[in-house]
Design an enzyme around this catalytic site. Structure first.
Site, PDB file in Angstrom:
ATOM      1  N   LYS A  22       0.845  -1.205   0.000  1.00 38.18           N
ATOM      2  CA  LYS A  22       0.000   0.000   0.000  1.00 38.18           C
ATOM      3  C   LYS A  22       0.881   1.257   0.000  1.00 38.18           C
ATOM      4  O   LYS A  22       0.628   2.187  -0.770  1.00 38.18           O
ATOM      5  CB  LYS A  22      -0.892  -0.038   1.246  1.00 38.18           C
ATOM      6  N   SER A  23       1.894   1.309   0.835  1.00 36.54           N
ATOM      7  CA  SER A  23       2.742   2.508   0.927  1.00 36.54           C
ATOM      8  C   SER A  23       3.391   2.808  -0.423  1.00 36.54           C
ATOM      9  O   SER A  23       3.406   3.953  -0.883  1.00 36.54           O
ATOM     10  CB  SER A  23       3.850   2.289   1.966  1.00 36.54           C
ATOM     11  N   ARG A  27       2.695   6.056  -3.309  1.00 38.91           N
ATOM     12  CA  ARG A  27       3.830   6.899  -3.706  1.00 38.91           C
ATOM     13  C   ARG A  27       4.088   6.823  -5.204  1.00 38.91           C
ATOM     14  O   ARG A  27       4.449   7.828  -5.837  1.00 38.91           O
ATOM     15  CB  ARG A  27       5.075   6.485  -2.906  1.00 38.91           C
ATOM     16  N   GLY A  91      -5.242   7.394   5.219  1.00 34.64           N
ATOM     17  CA  GLY A  91      -4.395   8.332   5.961  1.00 34.64           C
ATOM     18  C   GLY A  91      -3.146   8.673   5.165  1.00 34.64           C
ATOM     19  O   GLY A  91      -2.738   9.839   5.075  1.00 34.64           O
ATOM     20  N   ARG A 119      -8.964  11.618  12.511  1.00 41.69           N
ATOM     21  CA  ARG A 119      -7.501  11.482  12.670  1.00 41.69           C
ATOM     22  C   ARG A 119      -6.808  12.849  12.601  1.00 41.69           C
ATOM     23  O   ARG A 119      -7.245  13.744  11.892  1.00 41.69           O
ATOM     24  CB  ARG A 119      -6.955  10.525  11.602  1.00 41.69           C
ATOM     25  N   SER A 162       6.942   9.216  12.241  1.00 44.80           N
ATOM     26  CA  SER A 162       5.881   9.110  11.237  1.00 44.80           C
ATOM     27  C   SER A 162       6.428   9.299   9.833  1.00 44.80           C
ATOM     28  O   SER A 162       6.888  10.381   9.464  1.00 44.80           O
ATOM     29  CB  SER A 162       4.788  10.152  11.502  1.00 44.80           C
ATOM     30  N   GLN A 164       4.579   9.277   7.288  1.00 42.79           N
ATOM     31  CA  GLN A 164       3.620  10.117   6.551  1.00 42.79           C
ATOM     32  C   GLN A 164       3.993  11.588   6.684  1.00 42.79           C
ATOM     33  O   GLN A 164       3.967  12.341   5.707  1.00 42.79           O
ATOM     34  CB  GLN A 164       2.200   9.885   7.066  1.00 42.79           C
ATOM     35  N   ASP A 310       2.187  -1.079  11.948  1.00 36.81           N
ATOM     36  CA  ASP A 310       0.860  -1.538  11.519  1.00 36.81           C
ATOM     37  C   ASP A 310       0.580  -2.986  11.930  1.00 36.81           C
ATOM     38  O   ASP A 310      -0.506  -3.504  11.668  1.00 36.81           O
ATOM     39  CB  ASP A 310       0.735  -1.405   9.996  1.00 36.81           C
ATOM     40  N   ARG A 341      -6.194   1.933  17.962  1.00 35.69           N
ATOM     41  CA  ARG A 341      -5.825   0.518  17.839  1.00 35.69           C
ATOM     42  C   ARG A 341      -5.346  -0.099  19.137  1.00 35.69           C
ATOM     43  O   ARG A 341      -5.342  -1.325  19.260  1.00 35.69           O
ATOM     44  CB  ARG A 341      -4.736   0.344  16.791  1.00 35.69           C
TER      45      ARG A 341
HETATM   46  C1  S3P Z   1       2.600   4.808   6.327  1.00 38.92           C
HETATM   47  C2  S3P Z   1       3.153   5.222   7.513  1.00 38.92           C
HETATM   48  C3  S3P Z   1       2.655   4.793   8.836  1.00 38.92           C
HETATM   49  C4  S3P Z   1       1.728   3.589   8.736  1.00 38.92           C
HETATM   50  C5  S3P Z   1       0.743   3.731   7.606  1.00 38.92           C
HETATM   51  C6  S3P Z   1       1.464   3.871   6.276  1.00 38.92           C
HETATM   52  C7  S3P Z   1       3.169   5.295   5.058  1.00 38.92           C
HETATM   53  O1  S3P Z   1       1.922   5.849   9.425  1.00 38.92           O
HETATM   54  O2  S3P Z   1       1.050   3.389   9.950  1.00 38.92           O
HETATM   55  O3  S3P Z   1      -0.118   2.615   7.527  1.00 38.92           O
HETATM   56  O4  S3P Z   1       2.874   4.731   3.982  1.00 38.92           O
HETATM   57  O5  S3P Z   1       3.929   6.272   5.103  1.00 38.92           O
HETATM   58  P1  S3P Z   1       2.613   7.034  10.258  1.00 38.92           P
HETATM   59  O6  S3P Z   1       3.382   7.853   9.312  1.00 38.92           O
HETATM   60  O7  S3P Z   1       1.479   7.781  10.882  1.00 38.92           O
HETATM   61  O8  S3P Z   1       3.475   6.373  11.276  1.00 38.92           O
END
Ligand code: S3P
Length: 428
Positions: A22-23, A27, A91, A119, A162, A164, A310, A341
């Site tokens: 997914k990440s 991107r 998110g 969130r 984080s 993200q 996760d 969670r």
């Molecule tokens: C992610 C970063 C993580 C993770 C999320 C995916 C990403 O979150 O929990 O499922 O793809 O950068 P955080 O950046 O809030 O830690």
């Protein structure tokens, strides 16, 4: 709202490729959207979260087409979206896109589903505002409106671990007037850095400092996305817990910032072997062979958590069958995931009759027999749904979930894939 049930199961056997990462999928679409020429992404994750990002990019005028299973992205013509951008449950989608759009000087409004609406977005807006972004929000939550702004050179020390937030600042930096540096005390997943470099960005990592210097021409790439280790976690733990199991999960991505669960499970006694190591999409991958293994409780220090952020719900499920009491520290970030969670993981364990205790930042699980027989609502959290179902496979009585549709945000076809390995999971 759909339901699903997991019943006590026999051994799991066979080979199944879990959905793609997914990440990386988010991107790849976003970088394609701001690069010259064409980006071709094969084996992308076609799940709710990533499709939300694709749809938001289309609203910016980016062409995202699916041809013979490959996503083709052409990103030269950004325009002001005619509608609100609804990122659903994603998110990563909303936070990274806020950074990217801020750097492109976009005028746009982001919103999301009930989970995303609660969130925190201040963690991204604070550094972006410090760079010069004008934005309106609702007390640090969605909806958020970005206004066209000139962004400045900036150095930011991340206040929380984080990826993200780190990624949002770096992506905004692509459109800043000078270099942007992010300092992270605890390293987090580095897919943004790797992919930015692959697309031609001027990015340097020096210890804990990551510096992006804007101005380099990004050029479209052709890449494949490997299987998601966070999704592989569910059949892995299911196989470890069902005596006699042996499963193979092909092409699982092994970025060291993503494999904390595998290391912890091995410390607990798990037999997980890596076969045919190779590179896919710029990341090391392997076929994972997993054999059922008796597990022992471990202490998990806070420093281990970012590499499996996760995977805590499914680690807690594994701990429920381990000999002894497992303690996991450093769980504050868990409270702001798709659900709280920390509370939801304790809730699913309790629903199955497993004894656990939680504090502000920690979780303790007493391993032993799992009674089962409970029902858990996902509350829009895919991983809580899947963790509950895996627990049900090793319980004396079935475990049920409501809100099972949440699972499709990251793992479409979860019930079918698990059933193909012999797990008694059915969607009701
Ligand atoms: C992610 C970063 C993580 C993770 C999320 C995916 C990403 O979150 O929990 O499922 O793809 O950068 P955080 O950046 O809030 O830690």
């Amino acid at each position: 709202m759909t339901e699903a049930v997991a019943r006590p199961s026999e051994a799991l056997k066979g080979t199944a490729r879990v959905p793609s990462d997914k990440s990386m999928s988010h991107r790849a679409l976003m970088l394609g959207a701001i690069s010259a020429g064409v980006t071709r992404v094969s084996s992308i994750l076609e799940a709710g979260d990533v499709l939300s990002t694709a749809s938001a990019l289309r609203a910016f005028g980016v062409s995202v087409e699916r041809i013979d299973g490959t996503f083709i992205v052409r990103g030269d013509a950004w325009r002001t979206p005619a509608r609100m951008l609804d990122l659903g449950n994603a998110g990563t989608g909303v936070r990274l896109l806020m950074g990217l759009a801020a750097g492109q000087g976009a005028l746009c409004t982001f919103t999301g589903d009930p989970s995303l609406m609660r969130r925190p977005m201040g963690r991204v807006l604070d550094p972006l505002r410090a760079m010069g972004l004008q934005a309106d929000d609702r007390e640090g939550r969605l909806p958020v409106t970005l206004k066209p702004s000139q962004l400045r050179s900036f150095t930011y020390e991340l206040p929380m671990a984080s990826a993200q937030v780190k990624s949002a600042v770096l992506l905004a930096g692509l459109g800043a007037q000078g270099p942007v540096t992010v300092i992270e005390k605890t390293p987090t997943r580095d897919h943004t850095e790797r992919m930015l470099k692959a697309f031609g960005a001027d990015l340097e990592t020096d210890g804990h400092r990551i510096t992006l210097t804007p101005g380099a021409r990004l050029v479209g790439q052709t890449l494949a996305i490997p299987a998601d280790p966070s999704s592989a976690a569910f059949p892995i733990v299911a196989a470890l817990m069902r005596p006699g199991s042996e499963v193979v999960l092909p092409e699982v991505m092994l970025n060291p910032r993503r494999t904390g669960l595998f290391a912890t499970l091995r410390r607990m006694g798990a037999e997980i072997t890596e076969e045919h190591l190779r590179l896919v999409g710029g990341e090391e991958v392997a076929d994972l062979r997993v054999r059922a293994s008796p597990l022992k409780a471990v202490k998990v220090p806070a420093s281990d958590v970012p590499d499996m952020i996760d995977e805590i719900p499914i680690l807690a499920v594994a701990a429920a069958s381990a000999e002894g009491t497992t303690r996991i520290e450093g769980l504050e970030e868990l409270k702001v995931k798709e659900s709280d969670r920390l509370a939801a993981t304790a809730g699913l364990l309790t629903a199955a009759g497993v004894t656990c205790r939680t504090g502000d930042h920690w979780l303790e699980i007493d391993g032993g027999d799992i009674r089962g027989g409970g029902t858990v609502d996902t509350d829009h959290d895919h991983r809580i749904g899947m963790a509950t179902l895996v627990l049900g496979l090793s319980a004396q009585e079935p475990m049920r979930i409501t809100g099972a549709e949440a699972i499709a945000t990251s793992f479409p076809g979860f019930a079918t894939l698990m059933a193909s390995l012999g797990a008694a999971i059915e969607s009701a």
